[in-house]
Enzyme design. Sequence first.
Site, mmCIF file in Angstrom:
data_model
loop_
_atom_site.group_PDB
_atom_site.id
_atom_site.type_symbol
_atom_site.label_atom_id
_atom_site.label_comp_id
_atom_site.label_asym_id
_atom_site.label_seq_id
_atom_site.Cartn_x
_atom_site.Cartn_y
_atom_site.Cartn_z
ATOM 1 N N GLY A 10 0.846 -1.200 0.000
ATOM 2 C CA GLY A 10 0.000 0.000 0.000
ATOM 3 C C GLY A 10 0.875 1.241 0.000
ATOM 4 N N GLY A 12 -0.016 4.448 -0.253
ATOM 5 C CA GLY A 12 -0.933 5.572 -0.165
ATOM 6 C C GLY A 12 -0.465 6.648 0.803
ATOM 7 N N GLY A 15 1.186 4.542 3.804
ATOM 8 C CA GLY A 15 2.337 3.726 3.428
ATOM 9 C C GLY A 15 3.500 4.565 2.910
ATOM 10 N N PRO A 94 -11.923 1.073 3.311
ATOM 11 C CA PRO A 94 -13.056 2.001 3.210
ATOM 12 C C PRO A 94 -14.337 1.431 3.820
ATOM 13 C CG PRO A 94 -12.690 0.892 1.112
ATOM 14 C CD PRO A 94 -11.595 0.439 2.017
ATOM 15 N N SER A 132 -2.904 -0.453 8.621
ATOM 16 C CA SER A 132 -4.239 0.078 8.315
ATOM 17 C C SER A 132 -5.072 0.132 9.598
ATOM 18 C CB SER A 132 -4.966 -0.843 7.333
ATOM 19 O OG SER A 132 -4.280 -0.928 6.114
ATOM 20 N N GLU A 162 -1.543 3.871 12.789
ATOM 21 C CA GLU A 162 -0.864 5.126 12.461
ATOM 22 C C GLU A 162 -1.717 6.305 12.920
ATOM 23 O OE1 GLU A 162 2.271 5.664 11.404
ATOM 24 O OE2 GLU A 162 1.523 7.607 12.045
ATOM 25 N N LYS A 222 -6.972 2.809 18.249
ATOM 26 C CA LYS A 222 -6.942 3.638 17.042
ATOM 27 C C LYS A 222 -8.347 4.173 16.731
ATOM 28 C CE LYS A 222 -6.083 5.592 13.226
ATOM 29 N NZ LYS A 222 -5.416 6.876 13.153
ATOM 30 N N CYS A 278 -10.854 9.370 7.086
ATOM 31 C CA CYS A 278 -10.922 8.422 8.213
ATOM 32 C C CYS A 278 -11.961 8.699 9.295
ATOM 33 C CB CYS A 278 -9.555 8.288 8.829
ATOM 34 S SG CYS A 278 -8.417 7.500 7.666
ATOM 35 N N PHE A 279 -12.151 9.941 9.697
ATOM 36 C CA PHE A 279 -13.032 10.171 10.855
ATOM 37 C C PHE A 279 -14.395 9.505 10.650
ATOM 38 C CE2 PHE A 279 -11.077 14.290 12.832
ATOM 39 C CZ PHE A 279 -10.042 13.526 13.320
HETATM 40 P P1 NAD Z 1 -4.814 5.010 0.304
HETATM 41 O O1 NAD Z 1 -6.040 4.669 -0.411
HETATM 42 O O2 NAD Z 1 -4.146 6.327 0.077
HETATM 43 O O3 NAD Z 1 -3.691 3.894 -0.024
HETATM 44 C C1 NAD Z 1 -3.939 2.524 0.011
HETATM 45 C C2 NAD Z 1 -3.169 1.878 -1.141
HETATM 46 O O4 NAD Z 1 -3.254 0.448 -1.008
HETATM 47 C C3 NAD Z 1 -3.721 2.203 -2.520
HETATM 48 O O5 NAD Z 1 -2.707 2.832 -3.293
HETATM 49 C C4 NAD Z 1 -4.124 0.837 -3.103
HETATM 50 O O6 NAD Z 1 -3.870 0.702 -4.486
HETATM 51 C C5 NAD Z 1 -3.239 -0.100 -2.316
HETATM 52 N N1 NAD Z 1 -3.730 -1.480 -2.276
HETATM 53 C C6 NAD Z 1 -4.972 -1.928 -1.989
HETATM 54 N N2 NAD Z 1 -5.011 -3.269 -2.030
HETATM 55 C C7 NAD Z 1 -3.768 -3.693 -2.365
HETATM 56 C C8 NAD Z 1 -3.175 -4.976 -2.542
HETATM 57 N N3 NAD Z 1 -3.885 -6.089 -2.380
HETATM 58 N N4 NAD Z 1 -1.880 -5.042 -2.867
HETATM 59 C C9 NAD Z 1 -1.143 -3.910 -3.030
HETATM 60 N N5 NAD Z 1 -1.649 -2.667 -2.847
HETATM 61 C C10 NAD Z 1 -2.929 -2.561 -2.525
HETATM 62 O O7 NAD Z 1 -5.118 4.807 1.846
HETATM 63 P P2 NAD Z 1 -4.419 5.542 3.097
HETATM 64 O O8 NAD Z 1 -4.989 6.880 3.291
HETATM 65 O O9 NAD Z 1 -2.942 5.385 2.981
HETATM 66 O O10 NAD Z 1 -4.959 4.643 4.291
HETATM 67 C C11 NAD Z 1 -4.503 3.336 4.496
HETATM 68 C C12 NAD Z 1 -4.969 2.872 5.857
HETATM 69 O O11 NAD Z 1 -4.389 3.689 6.875
HETATM 70 C C13 NAD Z 1 -6.478 2.941 6.085
HETATM 71 O O12 NAD Z 1 -6.868 1.856 6.869
HETATM 72 C C14 NAD Z 1 -6.641 4.227 6.866
HETATM 73 O O13 NAD Z 1 -7.781 4.172 7.700
HETATM 74 C C15 NAD Z 1 -5.398 4.267 7.700
HETATM 75 N N6 NAD Z 1 -4.959 5.607 8.100
HETATM 76 C C16 NAD Z 1 -4.977 6.633 7.207
HETATM 77 C C17 NAD Z 1 -4.500 7.900 7.584
HETATM 78 C C18 NAD Z 1 -4.487 9.044 6.628
HETATM 79 O O14 NAD Z 1 -4.145 10.137 7.050
HETATM 80 N N7 NAD Z 1 -4.829 8.886 5.371
HETATM 81 C C19 NAD Z 1 -3.964 8.079 8.865
HETATM 82 C C20 NAD Z 1 -3.945 7.002 9.740
HETATM 83 C C21 NAD Z 1 -4.444 5.773 9.346
HETATM 84 C C1 UGA Z 2 -6.981 12.415 11.591
HETATM 85 C C2 UGA Z 2 -6.320 12.308 12.960
HETATM 86 O O1 UGA Z 2 -5.990 13.617 13.413
HETATM 87 C C3 UGA Z 2 -5.049 11.466 12.880
HETATM 88 O O2 UGA Z 2 -4.498 11.296 14.172
HETATM 89 C C4 UGA Z 2 -5.398 10.107 12.290
HETATM 90 O O3 UGA Z 2 -4.215 9.332 12.137
HETATM 91 C C5 UGA Z 2 -6.051 10.282 10.946
HETATM 92 O O4 UGA Z 2 -7.240 11.104 11.093
HETATM 93 C C6 UGA Z 2 -6.520 9.005 10.332
HETATM 94 O O5 UGA Z 2 -6.716 8.017 11.009
HETATM 95 O O6 UGA Z 2 -6.703 9.074 9.121
HETATM 96 P P1 UGA Z 2 -6.587 13.861 9.400
HETATM 97 O O7 UGA Z 2 -7.950 13.399 9.036
HETATM 98 O O8 UGA Z 2 -5.498 13.706 8.418
HETATM 99 O O9 UGA Z 2 -6.088 13.100 10.722
HETATM 100 O O10 UGA Z 2 -6.608 15.406 9.783
HETATM 101 P P2 UGA Z 2 -7.153 16.200 11.061
HETATM 102 O O11 UGA Z 2 -6.184 17.259 11.364
HETATM 103 O O12 UGA Z 2 -7.518 15.305 12.161
HETATM 104 O O13 UGA Z 2 -8.449 16.907 10.499
HETATM 105 C C7 UGA Z 2 -9.606 16.170 10.188
HETATM 106 C C8 UGA Z 2 -10.734 17.112 9.817
HETATM 107 O O14 UGA Z 2 -11.198 17.797 10.972
HETATM 108 C C9 UGA Z 2 -10.319 18.194 8.826
HETATM 109 O O15 UGA Z 2 -11.349 18.411 7.898
HETATM 110 C C10 UGA Z 2 -10.115 19.417 9.696
HETATM 111 O O16 UGA Z 2 -10.289 20.616 9.007
HETATM 112 C C11 UGA Z 2 -11.194 19.198 10.737
HETATM 113 N N1 UGA Z 2 -10.913 19.883 12.017
HETATM 114 C C12 UGA Z 2 -9.849 19.527 12.768
HETATM 115 C C13 UGA Z 2 -11.754 20.899 12.431
HETATM 116 O O17 UGA Z 2 -12.743 21.221 11.762
HETATM 117 N N2 UGA Z 2 -11.503 21.517 13.617
HETATM 118 C C14 UGA Z 2 -10.437 21.181 14.390
HETATM 119 O O18 UGA Z 2 -10.254 21.796 15.464
HETATM 120 C C15 UGA Z 2 -9.594 20.160 13.954
#
Ligand code: NAD
Ligand code: UGA
Length: 464
Positions: A10, A12, A15, A94, A132, A162, A222, A278-279
């Site tokens: 992954g 993304g 990753g 998702p 994830s 993460e 998480k 994510c939220f």
């Molecule tokens: P993303 O969609 O950006 O990336 C995921 C990647 O995985 C994609 O590029 C997809 O092509 C790849 N993928 C899917 N299945 C696959 C497979 N079988 N083999 C190889 N690649 C494959 O997602 P993301 O935002 O990086 O989130 C990943 C996970 O981390 C989620 O569970 C999310 O909830 C969690 N997370 C995200 C954030 C964030 O800020 N985006 C923060 C903390 C946790």
């Molecule tokens: C959030 C968490 O903050 C991370 O710790 C977590 O790892 C991540 O989700 C995840 O699991 O994906 P992220 O969604 O990237 O991170 O960004 P945030 O800063 O949390 O903001 C989320 C949303 O809330 C944004 O739309 C932001 O504008 C909004 N927000 C945030 C507000 O409206 N008010 C605030 O005071 C803070």
Amino acid sequence: MRIKNICCIGAGYVGGPTMAVIAQKCPKVKVTVVDINEKRIKQWNNPDVEKIPIYEPGLSEIVKEARGRNLFFSTDVDKAIDEADMIFISVNTPTKTYGIGKGMAADLRYIELCARQIAAVAKTDKIVIEKSTLPVRTAAALRDILDSTGNGVKYQILSNPEFLAEGTAVEDLKNPDRVLIGGEIETEEGREAVDALVNIYASWVPREKILTTNVWSSELSKLTANAFLAQRVSSINAMSELCEKTGADINEVSKAIGMDSRIGSKFLKASVGFGGSCFQKDILNLVYIARTFNLKEVADYWEQVILMNDHQKRRFAANMVQTMYNTVAGKKIAILGWAFKKDTNDTRESAAIYVADYLLNEQAEIVVYDPKVTEEQIYSDLDYLGSRSGDANRQAVTVVDSPYEACEGAHAIAVLTEWDEFKELDWQKLYDQMLKPAFLFDGRRLLESKSKKEIGFEFYAIGN
Ligand code: NAD
Ligand code: UGA
């Protein structure tokens, strides 16, 4: 146990940056990030590091330093699995869009595919890490799949969620509040695996910030962290509506309560609604889990956070229509900011998408400017909602490269992302170009109100 080879499945938002920082901080460890998405891997390998697929402050510099040295991006998933001692699963999880749990549960099909691929390919023992965000007890399913091949390979499954936030990913990874590692700490093999991962992080994170727990606590922590953070935003947004009715000002209320050290000042900024990938998905998942255990009150309690957020987005758009004499049909509205927050090009679940959709249903003409989001992405976000045809979206929405172009001849401006550059715009110039009365709706409490009113704007800010 010394780790020499790491694979991350992954490439993304999690990753990519996470592995880039691990590679930078552990130059002796080979880190290979793999993905089935060829386009994404090609972008990660773009010789011009400014064109990597994810915009995060500081990320391109790290990729420049480590890529080709000990950081590699590839589509050869089998090879990377085969060579690795440690495999991070960082694929998307998702919300399900079909079948049981549709619209609520996490779709674990990509996670399961990874587990099956690891089971099929691995010839040597592996530490498999859930990076994830997953429902609590997913590790049990992973163990079932991995152990069922009977080829003698031993697996240790760890949970290492993460916590990075987009826009500050690099800083969050370099200086995390904590690193959480869940493992089978009651067995010797489990402890060894946990230690191996602790040692990776200890290359740059102080030991006291690396927390080890059992697997289930780690998985659930998480979801809990995201639920608490989102709950704070919905709580302050609920108060923003009350402020608008009573003459209180949400920024003053935030400051007043945030100075209480038990409440704390962070995450109390009223907005047009939280977005991000994510939220919402993680809370829906939490609600679903609670429902499956028949915990109705627990489920209802957390669901309210989402309902409040939906209300906030709708209410902001409805207020725009109402303020503009109950019609925006045929009116040009400039949207400044499409990303779900500043300093990212990610638009997943961005409030801007829903506000634009609402205004389009009211037959407004929309012009969008965002410093980092592409035209293609904006149309794809609107098309995904399915409210109207792709052609209709392209007819009613224009995407431009300059905020001044966006606002020319507009009836109203809506600021929907808190990009710093919006504060520095020449607001007098924008005003002069607009139709009068010129409406300005600040969904982020970004702009200083007095000067805007002095220029002549009909100014509306959330929670004021
Ligand atoms: P993303 O969609 O950006 O990336 C995921 C990647 O995985 C994609 O590029 C997809 O092509 C790849 N993928 C899917 N299945 C696959 C497979 N079988 N083999 C190889 N690649 C494959 O997602 P993301 O935002 O990086 O989130 C990943 C996970 O981390 C989620 O569970 C999310 O909830 C969690 N997370 C995200 C954030 C964030 O800020 N985006 C923060 C903390 C946790
Ligand atoms: C959030 C968490 O903050 C991370 O710790 C977590 O790892 C991540 O989700 C995840 O699991 O994906 P992220 O969604 O990237 O991170 O960004 P945030 O800063 O949390 O903001 C989320 C949303 O809330 C944004 O739309 C932001 O504008 C909004 N927000 C945030 C507000 O409206 N008010 C605030 O005071 C803070």
